[in-house]
Design an enzyme around this catalytic site. Structure first.
Site, PDB file in Angstrom:
ATOM      1  N   LYS A   1       0.838  -1.215   0.000  1.00 13.37           N
ATOM      2  CA  LYS A   1       0.000   0.000   0.000  1.00 13.37           C
ATOM      3  C   LYS A   1       0.868   1.260   0.000  1.00 13.37           C
ATOM      4  CE  LYS A   1      -2.934   0.890   3.582  1.00 13.37           C
ATOM      5  NZ  LYS A   1      -2.771   2.285   4.056  1.00 13.37           N
TER       6      LYS A   1
ATOM      7  N   ARG B   1       2.869   5.933  -3.428  1.00 12.74           N
ATOM      8  CA  ARG B   1       4.027   6.701  -3.894  1.00 12.74           C
ATOM      9  C   ARG B   1       4.269   6.476  -5.386  1.00 12.74           C
ATOM     10  NH1 ARG B   1       4.207   5.711   1.425  1.00 12.74           N
ATOM     11  NH2 ARG B   1       5.527   6.926   2.839  1.00 12.74           N
TER      12      ARG B   1
ATOM     13  N   ARG C   1      -8.498  12.433  12.278  1.00 13.20           N
ATOM     14  CA  ARG C   1      -7.069  12.189  12.502  1.00 13.20           C
ATOM     15  C   ARG C   1      -6.265  13.491  12.458  1.00 13.20           C
ATOM     16  NH1 ARG C   1      -5.393   7.113   8.973  1.00 13.20           N
ATOM     17  NH2 ARG C   1      -3.491   7.367  10.196  1.00 13.20           N
TER      18      ARG C   1
ATOM     19  N   SER D   1       6.935   9.406  11.925  1.00 12.57           N
ATOM     20  CA  SER D   1       5.886   9.212  10.920  1.00 12.57           C
ATOM     21  C   SER D   1       6.456   9.340   9.516  1.00 12.57           C
ATOM     22  CB  SER D   1       4.777  10.251  11.119  1.00 12.57           C
ATOM     23  OG  SER D   1       3.996  10.357   9.949  1.00 12.57           O
TER      24      SER D   1
ATOM     25  N   GLN E   1       4.684   9.305   6.897  1.00 10.84           N
ATOM     26  CA  GLN E   1       3.790  10.186   6.134  1.00 10.84           C
ATOM     27  C   GLN E   1       4.234  11.631   6.285  1.00 10.84           C
ATOM     28  OE1 GLN E   1      -0.161   9.288   7.547  1.00 10.84           O
ATOM     29  NE2 GLN E   1      -0.205   7.297   6.518  1.00 10.84           N
TER      30      GLN E   1
ATOM     31  N   ASP F   1       1.778  -0.968  12.010  1.00 13.15           N
ATOM     32  CA  ASP F   1       0.516  -1.414  11.413  1.00 13.15           C
ATOM     33  C   ASP F   1       0.178  -2.866  11.770  1.00 13.15           C
ATOM     34  OD1 ASP F   1       0.155   1.051  10.237  1.00 13.15           O
ATOM     35  OD2 ASP F   1       1.083   0.477   8.339  1.00 13.15           O
TER      36      ASP F   1
ATOM     37  N   LYS G   1      -4.696   6.183  14.520  1.00 16.20           N
ATOM     38  CA  LYS G   1      -4.736   5.462  13.233  1.00 16.20           C
ATOM     39  C   LYS G   1      -6.178   5.450  12.723  1.00 16.20           C
ATOM     40  CE  LYS G   1      -0.396   4.543  12.828  1.00 16.20           C
ATOM     41  NZ  LYS G   1       0.359   5.149  11.726  1.00 16.20           N
TER      42      LYS G   1
ATOM     43  N   ARG H   1      -7.487  -3.078   9.518  1.00 13.95           N
ATOM     44  CA  ARG H   1      -6.519  -3.965  10.201  1.00 13.95           C
ATOM     45  C   ARG H   1      -7.116  -4.615  11.451  1.00 13.95           C
ATOM     46  NH1 ARG H   1      -2.419  -3.475   6.759  1.00 13.95           N
ATOM     47  NH2 ARG H   1      -1.880  -1.369   6.091  1.00 13.95           N
TER      48      ARG H   1
HETATM   49  C1  S3P Z   1       2.511   4.978   6.106  1.00 10.78           C
HETATM   50  C2  S3P Z   1       3.082   5.349   7.296  1.00 10.78           C
HETATM   51  C3  S3P Z   1       2.542   4.945   8.599  1.00 10.78           C
HETATM   52  C4  S3P Z   1       1.625   3.745   8.478  1.00 10.78           C
HETATM   53  C5  S3P Z   1       0.632   3.910   7.368  1.00 10.78           C
HETATM   54  C6  S3P Z   1       1.331   4.088   6.042  1.00 10.78           C
HETATM   55  C7  S3P Z   1       3.109   5.460   4.850  1.00 10.78           C
HETATM   56  O1  S3P Z   1       1.787   6.018   9.140  1.00 10.78           O
HETATM   57  O2  S3P Z   1       0.956   3.520   9.702  1.00 10.78           O
HETATM   58  O3  S3P Z   1      -0.210   2.772   7.299  1.00 10.78           O
HETATM   59  O4  S3P Z   1       2.749   4.960   3.770  1.00 10.78           O
HETATM   60  O5  S3P Z   1       3.961   6.359   4.914  1.00 10.78           O
HETATM   61  P1  S3P Z   1       2.462   7.208   9.996  1.00 10.78           P
HETATM   62  O6  S3P Z   1       3.294   8.023   9.087  1.00 10.78           O
HETATM   63  O7  S3P Z   1       1.297   7.985  10.557  1.00 10.78           O
HETATM   64  O8  S3P Z   1       3.261   6.522  11.059  1.00 10.78           O
END
Ligand code: S3P
Length: 417
Positions: A10, A15, A111, A155, A157, A303, A330, A376
């Protein structure tokens, strides 16, 4: 029967779409995850002017618009349930100097987004958040300035949002992380000619005028594969082989923990595919025992904690997780969802402010799991439901569509083997 192939990763699929659109020329993506979250990213990119074919196609071909080619969206960008879509695309929109309003479903809207709005504002973008600090969020890109951002939240993200804002906004950025998080963005940018460097916990990016197009084969998602390794751990299947799974060290913490819990797990056919390590996983049942999961392991298995909690419910002894407060923000408050659902089916579990404790046993577990629409949570408890002594029903089994639409079919197939 041959090895199971879990769907595409995913994180890498999001990306792959974003970087293909930002690239110069044609990119081809094979093995893309087809799921609701990835549809959200495709739809958001389409709203910003990109042409993306139907994701059902075997190979997705995308003609990039280039780093400066996106345009403002007339309609709100609907990110659905997907935090990765909202946060990574906030960075892209800020860098592109365009304006867009981000919306999402009830879970995503709750969130936290201040973690991305703060660095983007420090770079010069204007960001309006809702009063609670979440979506709807309007990002007005301006001409940005480079930053050094020290984050106290681990994180990927957040890190990726800043890196993408720097790349698209044509300014250098430096991100200091409190702990190592998944590095797919860095690897994929490097593969497309960008100067991204990682030294310890510091990532820097030097922007360039164009991003190369690139072909990619998306590996199977280790977070999806983990459910089947967990199934073997609890004795739901004696052995399983999972082909072509991504084994990036930033993602494999759960495999190490499952080994400590007694599974015999080995990698075969190891190779590096598009900068990402990939292997066939072969898991064989052993004697299950509890584990202590320490804060420094958490980013590499964040995750997978719902699954590890469910495996722990079958393991003699006490499993304890700390340093995982991020679980509360989450797709659901996963600490609360894990513990309340374990109790609802008769297991012994307790919340901690930043984690949980599970005391496992081999007694039958029965009851209804409330998923809170969290994929999940559904899949983790789905694994427990395979054991013949257990009887578990779900309020919303269809929520697996977010990351693994064929999960229930694959689980049924493995169970029949
Ligand atoms: C992800 C980063 C994680 C993960 C999410 C996917 C990503 O989140 O829990 O399922 O693709 O960069 P966080 O950046 O909030 O830790």
């Amino acid at each position: 029967m041959g090895p199971l192939r879990v769907p595409g990763d995913k994180s890498i699929s999001h990306r792959a779409l974003i970087l293909a659109v930002l690239g110069r020329g044609r990119s081809r993506i094979r093995g893309l995850l087809r799921s609701a979250d990835i549809e959200s990213t495709a739809e958001v990119l389409r709203a910003l002017g990109a042409t993306i074919p139907d994701l059902a196609e075997e190979t997705i071909e995308i003609e990039g618009v280039g780093l400066r080619g996106l345009r403002g969206a007339a309609r709100p960008l609907d990110c659905g349930n997907s935090g990765t879509t909202a946060r990574l695309m906030a960075g892209v929109v800020a860098g592109a100097g365009i304006t867009a309003r981000f919306v999402g479903d009830a879970s995503l809207s709750a969130r936290p987004m201040r973690r991305v709005s703060a660095p983007l504002e420090a770079m010069g973008a204007r960001v309006e958040l809702s009063a609670h600090g979440g979506l709807p969020m309007t990002v007005c890109g301006e001409s940005l300035q480079g930053i050094t951002w020290r984050s106290d939240i681990a994180s990927a993200q957040l890190k990726s949002a800043i890196l993408l804002a720097g790349l698209v906004g044509d300014v250098p950025v430096e991100v200091h992380e409190p702990a190592m998080t998944r590095d797919h963005t860095e690897r994929m940018l490097q593969a497309r000619g960008v100067d991204v460097r990682t030294e310890g916990l510091v990532v820097t990016i030097v922007p360039r005028a164009t991003l190369d197009a690139g072909d990619i084969e998306v590996p199977g998602d280790p977070s999806s594969a983990a459910f089947f390794v967990g199934l073997v751990a609890i004795g739901g299947a004696p052995e399983i082989a999972l082909a072509n799974v991504g084994v990036n060290p930033g993602r494999t913490g759960a495999f190490h923990v499952l080994r400590r819990m007694g599974v015999r797990l080995r990698y075969a056919d190891e190779l590096v595919q598009g900068g990402e390590p990939v292997a066939t996983l072969i898991a064989t049942a052993g004697t299950l025992r509890s584990a202590i999961i320490s804060p420094d392991e958490v980013p590499s298995l964040i995750d997978e904690l719902p699954l590890l909690a469910c495996v722990a419910a079958c393991a003699e002894g006490e499993t304890r997780v700390t340093g995982a407060a991020e679980l509360r923000v989450k797709e659901s408050d996963r600490i609360s969802a894990i513990v309340s659902n374990l109790r609802a089916i008769g297991a012994d579990a307790e919340e901690l402010p930043d984690g949980f404790v599970v005391r496992g046993s081999d007694r039958p577990l029965a009851g209804t799991v409330t998923t809170h629409g969290d994929h999940r949570i559904a899949m983790a408890f789905g694994v427990l439901g395979v054991l013949s002594r257990n009887s578990i029903v779900f309020d919303d089994p269809s929520c697996v569509a977010v990351s693994y639409p064929t999960f229930w079919d694959d689980l049924a197939r493995v169970r029949r083997r």
